[in-house]
Motif scaffolding. Sequence first.
Motif, PDB file in Angstrom:
ATOM      1  N   VAL A 142      -9.667   3.259  -9.436  1.00  0.00           N
ATOM      2  CA  VAL A 142      -9.023   3.425  -8.125  1.00  0.00           C
ATOM      3  C   VAL A 142      -7.743   4.257  -8.277  1.00  0.00           C
ATOM      4  O   VAL A 142      -7.510   5.225  -7.543  1.00  0.00           O
ATOM      5  N   ASP A 178      -9.104  -6.608 -11.057  1.00  0.00           N
ATOM      6  CA  ASP A 178     -10.029  -7.626 -10.566  1.00  0.00           C
ATOM      7  C   ASP A 178      -9.692  -9.025 -11.062  1.00  0.00           C
ATOM      8  O   ASP A 178      -8.970  -9.217 -12.038  1.00  0.00           O
ATOM      9  N   GLU A 204       0.815  -1.218   0.000  1.00  0.00           N
ATOM     10  CA  GLU A 204       0.000   0.000   0.000  1.00  0.00           C
ATOM     11  C   GLU A 204       0.854   1.276   0.000  1.00  0.00           C
ATOM     12  O   GLU A 204       0.621   2.202  -0.782  1.00  0.00           O
ATOM     13  N   GLY A 224      -6.006  -6.334  -7.244  1.00  0.00           N
ATOM     14  CA  GLY A 224      -5.950  -5.319  -6.203  1.00  0.00           C
ATOM     15  C   GLY A 224      -5.776  -3.927  -6.769  1.00  0.00           C
ATOM     16  O   GLY A 224      -5.404  -3.759  -7.934  1.00  0.00           O
ATOM     17  N   TYR A 225      -6.090  -2.923  -5.958  1.00  0.00           N
ATOM     18  CA  TYR A 225      -5.963  -1.514  -6.342  1.00  0.00           C
ATOM     19  C   TYR A 225      -6.645  -1.281  -7.693  1.00  0.00           C
ATOM     20  O   TYR A 225      -6.089  -0.681  -8.604  1.00  0.00           O
ATOM     21  N   GLY A 226      -7.845  -1.799  -7.823  1.00  0.00           N
ATOM     22  CA  GLY A 226      -8.626  -1.615  -9.043  1.00  0.00           C
ATOM     23  C   GLY A 226      -8.661  -2.818  -9.961  1.00  0.00           C
ATOM     24  O   GLY A 226      -9.612  -3.000 -10.715  1.00  0.00           O
ATOM     25  N   LEU A 236      -8.155  -8.331   2.360  1.00  0.00           N
ATOM     26  CA  LEU A 236      -9.004  -7.149   2.306  1.00  0.00           C
ATOM     27  C   LEU A 236      -8.844  -6.376   3.608  1.00  0.00           C
ATOM     28  O   LEU A 236      -8.575  -6.959   4.648  1.00  0.00           O
ATOM     29  N   ARG A 296      -6.123  -3.004  -0.961  1.00  0.00           N
ATOM     30  CA  ARG A 296      -5.302  -1.783  -0.898  1.00  0.00           C
ATOM     31  C   ARG A 296      -3.915  -1.987  -1.470  1.00  0.00           C
ATOM     32  O   ARG A 296      -3.180  -1.037  -1.691  1.00  0.00           O
ATOM     33  N   ARG A 355     -13.892  -9.236  -8.696  1.00  0.00           N
ATOM     34  CA  ARG A 355     -13.599  -9.175  -7.259  1.00  0.00           C
ATOM     35  C   ARG A 355     -12.176  -8.683  -7.009  1.00  0.00           C
ATOM     36  O   ARG A 355     -11.338  -8.706  -7.885  1.00  0.00           O
ATOM     37  N   TYR A 356     -11.953  -8.272  -5.780  1.00  0.00           N
ATOM     38  CA  TYR A 356     -10.641  -7.861  -5.276  1.00  0.00           C
ATOM     39  C   TYR A 356     -10.178  -6.483  -5.768  1.00  0.00           C
ATOM     40  O   TYR A 356      -9.042  -6.107  -5.537  1.00  0.00           O
ATOM     41  N   ARG A 357     -11.067  -5.725  -6.404  1.00  0.00           N
ATOM     42  CA  ARG A 357     -10.670  -4.381  -6.824  1.00  0.00           C
ATOM     43  C   ARG A 357     -10.344  -3.521  -5.603  1.00  0.00           C
ATOM     44  O   ARG A 357      -9.587  -2.571  -5.685  1.00  0.00           O
ATOM     45  N   ASN A 358     -10.974  -3.820  -4.473  1.00  0.00           N
ATOM     46  CA  ASN A 358     -10.810  -2.998  -3.273  1.00  0.00           C
ATOM     47  C   ASN A 358      -9.663  -3.438  -2.370  1.00  0.00           C
ATOM     48  O   ASN A 358      -9.526  -2.925  -1.265  1.00  0.00           O
TER      49      ASN A 358
END
Length: 209
Positions: free
Chosen positions: A53, A166, A19, A162-164, A197, A175, A170-173
């Motif tokens: 994101v 998918d 992150e 991650g970080y947008g 998450l 960090r 899923r998993y776009r959120n």
Amino acid sequence: MPSYNSGPVSDIATVLFAEEEIRRRVEELGAGIARDYAGRSPVLVSVLKGAAVFLADLTRAIDLPLRVDFMSISSYGSASEESGGVVRILKDLDQDIGGQDVIVVEDIIDTGLTLSYLMATLRSRHPASLEVCALLDKSVRRIAPVDIRYRGFDCPDRFVVGYGLDHEERYRNLRLILAVEDLPAFQADPDALVTYLGGPAVPDPTSTS
Ligand code: IMP
Ligand code: MG
């Protein structure tokens, strides 16, 4: 608590970019854009949904008057398949970019086929300038050459989430950005990464202990 921000998180995936590392790099990219476009007000064009994101953080790292606009495209096939660069525009820009300084903001450039199609489309509308800012560059996979003016990180030839980004929406959120090391295992158990998450534990300011 396990070391959330670095090192292997399971056998299925590893942390590719933590992150804090992403935050720092996005700040640098934004500062570079602000320097290069001083006195101008660029339009940041983003492709839904993966880049949303990155765009949200990037815009706040650019201390210039700017505008954002979105396009939605479908490349016949899902992300893990070869799309062949055949792209259909599902939602076009709201603004006319003729005479504007346009920066295309992308999450990841893989084969480059999607982006090179998009660039040709945008170029035909005669912007004053047209550049690309991509968070991740899977350069070893490139088929269609694309000139990336602003690049966050080079990305290994791995499926990342991650970080947008998918996996089947899923998993776009997440960090951070995870690299999937064992794709068959992940596909068999798509819940395998939910433990990542949420962020590191934040101290409770009201707590007395
Ligand atoms: P390209 O046309 O091959 O460059 O496709 C780029 C698009 O594929 C990106 O905008 C993503 O939507 C998707 N993509 C490519 N690699 C990955 C990945 O590792 N994880 C998630 N999506 C990916
Ligand atoms: Mg995308």
